[in-house]
Design a protein around this motif. Structure first.
Motif: not given
Length: 315
Positions: A43-44, A46-48, A50-51, A201, A205, A242
């Protein structure tokens, strides 16, 4: 720089990052369960991504704006976007589901199996990828097959330090190896069709959500566990998850899946190198032999296959 060389560099960088992250991945298990660890790192990561996803999506949209006075062009662009979204959704679900199984079986194996043996069993995808590729009608030349076999031999010398025996936990890791091989093939299929950052991403996720759902019912969690594993989770989440998996997807855009698996399997070699450089671990003669086999395997796998002329004589 040609596309083939760019792919090779991306795959090597991914392997180096995975090798450096192995210590963090192993130490993180001292404070947190395998499913929570995989959920957080996924999730970390994916979050990075997604930006970056939002930035690249906006830029791509600006470059692909259709002429408002041309209805046909506008409709064609909408259909192109719809097809891309469908492909991305399908790729994210499939790749995410596959890597969820691959990551968690490997992480579970690290709890009760020697790290060296885990690395060797996992990296057997180096042989499984070309075997699976036969059924998908992938063209795999003799040099690539030779590289896969030499790479497997090198991994054995590099990772297996004691008597090799099969335990129940080894079988769990081996089942995960099947899914690492499938993941390489899945990425090889979807990466050329969509934005690789979006694909990476999306897959993590999906993998993160599934891992979190399983962890809630299987593993205890506490604030101490989160803080104790925070550095390991952050490093593996941002760098190993990531950055490295994005490099994998970029590299596989223009690489044969089997050749890609050989290059990526050098993560075991890089883990030994970083252990020597950072932790002061000494490399044994057996490990040096393994490194030699792996380097030869990578070189052989990159050699061009002789092409026969119509007259039958090789070039």
């Amino acid at each position: 720089m040609n596309k083939s060389l760019q792919s090779t560099i991306c795959l090597f960088l991914a392997a180096i990052i995975w090798g450096s992250a192995f210590v963090a991945q192993r130490s993180g298990m001292d404070d947190i369960g395998p499913f929570y660890f995989c959920a957080l790192r996924s999730l970390i990561g994916s979050l990075a991504l997604m930006i970056v996803f939002l930035l690249t999506d906006r830029r791509a949209t600006l470059h692909k704006t259709a002429d408002p006075n041309d209805p046909a062009a506008k409709k064609a662009l909408e259909e192109e976007h719809l097809l891309e979204r469908k492909t991305l959704l399908r790729g994210g679900l499939i790749c995410g589901g596959v890597i969820f199984i691959a990551m968690n079986t490997q992480q579970m194996g690290l709890v009760s199996t020697d790290a060296g043996k885990t690395g060797f069993i996992t990296a057997l995808y180096i042989v499984l990828v070309p075997i699976f590729g036969i059924f998908l009608k992938h063209k795999t030349g003799f040099t690539t097959w030779a590289g896969a076999v030499l790479g497997a031999v090198g991994l054995y010398f590099l990772c297996v330090k004691e008597g090799f025996s099969i335990q129940p936990s080894d079988l769990i890791i081996l089942s995960g190896t099947l899914f690492w091989a499938l993941h390489i093939l899945c990425i090889g299929h979807f990466a050329p069709k969509v934005n690789v950052i979006k694909l990476t991403a999306a897959q993590f996720f999906v993998a993160g959500l599934i891992s979190l759902a399983v962890a809630i019912f299987r593993e205890p969690i506490s604030w101490a566990a989160l803080t104790g594993s925070s550095i390991s989770v952050l490093y593996t989440g941002i760098m190993s998850t990531g950055v490295a998996f994005t490099l994998q997807a970029l590299g596989q855009k223009h690489a044969n899946p089997t050749a890609a698996s050989i290059i990526m399997s050098t993560e075991g070699l890089w883990a030994v190198v970083f252990g020597f450089l950072i932790l002061g671990e000494k490399m044994t003669g057996r490990e040096l032999i393994g490194c030699g086999f792996m380097l030869i395997a990578v070189i052989i796998s990159q050699l061009p296959v002789p092409v026969k002329k119509k007259g039958g004589n090789p070039l």
